[in-house]
Design an enzyme around this catalytic site. Structure first.
Site, PDB file in Angstrom:
ATOM      1  N   ASP A 177      31.081   8.413-132.818  1.00 11.58           N
ATOM      2  CA  ASP A 177      31.586   9.679-133.364  1.00 11.58           C
ATOM      3  C   ASP A 177      32.756   9.427-134.315  1.00 11.58           C
ATOM      4  OD1 ASP A 177      33.466   9.021-131.470  1.00 11.58           O
ATOM      5  OD2 ASP A 177      33.491  10.966-130.463  1.00 11.58           O
ATOM      6  N   SER A 178      33.140   8.163-134.474  1.00 10.88           N
ATOM      7  CA  SER A 178      34.093   7.792-135.524  1.00 10.88           C
ATOM      8  C   SER A 178      33.538   8.175-136.897  1.00 10.88           C
ATOM      9  CB  SER A 178      34.388   6.290-135.480  1.00 10.88           C
ATOM     10  OG  SER A 178      33.180   5.548-135.450  1.00 10.88           O
ATOM     11  N   ASP A 208      26.876   8.130-129.647  1.00 17.06           N
ATOM     12  CA  ASP A 208      28.012   8.776-128.973  1.00 17.06           C
ATOM     13  C   ASP A 208      27.720  10.234-128.675  1.00 17.06           C
ATOM     14  OD1 ASP A 208      30.205   7.246-128.292  1.00 17.06           O
ATOM     15  OD2 ASP A 208      31.130   7.371-130.285  1.00 17.06           O
ATOM     16  N   LYS A 267      26.615   7.036-125.301  1.00 17.24           N
ATOM     17  CA  LYS A 267      27.942   6.620-124.844  1.00 17.24           C
ATOM     18  C   LYS A 267      28.777   7.873-124.653  1.00 17.24           C
ATOM     19  CE  LYS A 267      31.109   4.457-127.638  1.00 17.24           C
ATOM     20  NZ  LYS A 267      32.200   5.452-127.689  1.00 17.24           N
ATOM     21  N   GLU A 309      32.866   9.259-123.260  1.00 16.70           N
ATOM     22  CA  GLU A 309      34.237   8.863-122.948  1.00 16.70           C
ATOM     23  C   GLU A 309      34.675   9.414-121.602  1.00 16.70           C
ATOM     24  OE1 GLU A 309      36.975   9.740-126.127  1.00 16.70           O
ATOM     25  OE2 GLU A 309      35.662   8.825-127.632  1.00 16.70           O
ATOM     26  N   GLU A 344      38.534   0.243-124.773  1.00 15.26           N
ATOM     27  CA  GLU A 344      39.229   0.329-126.074  1.00 15.26           C
ATOM     28  C   GLU A 344      40.743   0.354-125.885  1.00 15.26           C
ATOM     29  OE1 GLU A 344      37.940   3.394-128.792  1.00 15.26           O
ATOM     30  OE2 GLU A 344      39.620   3.000-130.163  1.00 15.26           O
TER      31      GLU A 344
END
Ligand code: KIV
Length: 285
Positions: A62-63, A101, A131, A133, A200
């Site tokens: 999602d960056s 993401d 993925k 978070e 991270e």
């Protein structure tokens, strides 16, 4: 570049030539403690094609909110954006495992909501997993998805979607309490069934402890060379941005090279040097 034609003689879309066999989630899971996993972000078909032969995992991160869309954070990224880019990356790759993401707001409210979002991602992109978070708090969500056939990569430590709660992007794990909590997160997501973990922005000693503490591969970013693999944002490591986090090693300086190439093009257009004889069509060849 690989070009496939669709075999319309069968009811199945069979690419010709047959692409090399794609790596699988279990193959990545089995890399724990073995050859380091090579992972990079990809958001577009062409970049996926270029990265695919070299990478084990392509992450549609999602960056892309910041890298592609110029957004101030990953928070405004939508499921539709992730699905569009995820499908492009799957189309451009045939070797690496593609993981997409889950964007902010698409999975946190309940395991059922997470399942609906993740099922759309897998069905509409062809990616192998998602993925998300969060550590111990997200363990019930991870377990719900994993038990229903959705491979989940967990993301712990510095979790950019929590930037408002964390107060910034500083490295994590410096206080004893935070250190212990992040180890607990790693254990909780592993027990819940995550097949791998992205750690991270955690201090090196903590990254090493996490890697030793869990049975699944730990993929570091701003973490430690002792992790089971590494991931970077491709545009960072290619030198497309002037400012990058401290943990990025620049393997090229594409920003300067693009600028120089475009400056030459602009000069040649202005001097009428471009197009030349080879770039124009004659009446007869
Ligand atoms: O969004 C992303 O690109 C990521 C990686 C940096 C791990 O989550």
């Amino acid at each position: 570049m690989s070009t496939y034609t669709i075999d319309t003689a069968t009811s199945r879309a069979t690419p010709t030539p047959a692409p090399m066999k794609r790596l699988t989630v279990p193959a990545i899971r089995n890399r724990k403690g073995k050859e380091p996993i090579v992972m990079l972000t990809a958001y577009t078909m062409r970049m996926a094609e270029l990265l695919d032969p070299h990478c084990d995992v392509l992450l549609v991160g999602d960056s892309l909110g910041q890298v592609i869309y110029g957004l101030p954070s990953t928070l405004p990224v939508t499921l539709e954006m992730m699905i569009a880019h995820g499908a492009a990356v799957v189309r451009g790759s045939h070797h690496a495992v593609v993981i997409v993401d889950m964007p902010f707001g698409s999975y946190e409210a309940s395991p059922e909501r997470a399942f609906e979002s993740a099922a759309r991602v897998l069905a509409e992109t062809g990616a192998a997993g998602v993925k998300l978070e969060g550590g111990a708090t997200m363990a019930p969500v991870i377990e719900f998805l994993a038990r229903r056939g959705i491979p989940v990569m967990a993301h712990i430590g510095l979790t950019p979607q929590a930037v408002n709660a964390l107060g910034g992007y500083a490295a994590r794990g410096r206080s004893n309490a935070e250190h212990a909590r992040i180890i607990d997160d790693a254990r909780a997501v592993t027990e819940a069934g995550a097949f791998a973990i992205v750690a991270e922005g955690v201090i090196e000693t903590l990254a090493n402890e996490i890697t030793a503490a869990v049975s699944v591969p730990v993929i570091g970013i701003g973490a430690s060379a002792q992790c089971d693999g590494q991931v970077l944002v491709t545009e960072d490591m290619l030198g497309l941005f002037e400012r990058t986090p401290r943990f990025v090693r620049k393997y090229d300086d594409l920003a300067s090279r693009i600028s120089a190439a475009v400056a030459t093009y602009a000069a040649e257009v202005r001097s009428r040097d471009f197009p030349g004889a080879e770039q124009v069509y004659a009446a007869r060849d």
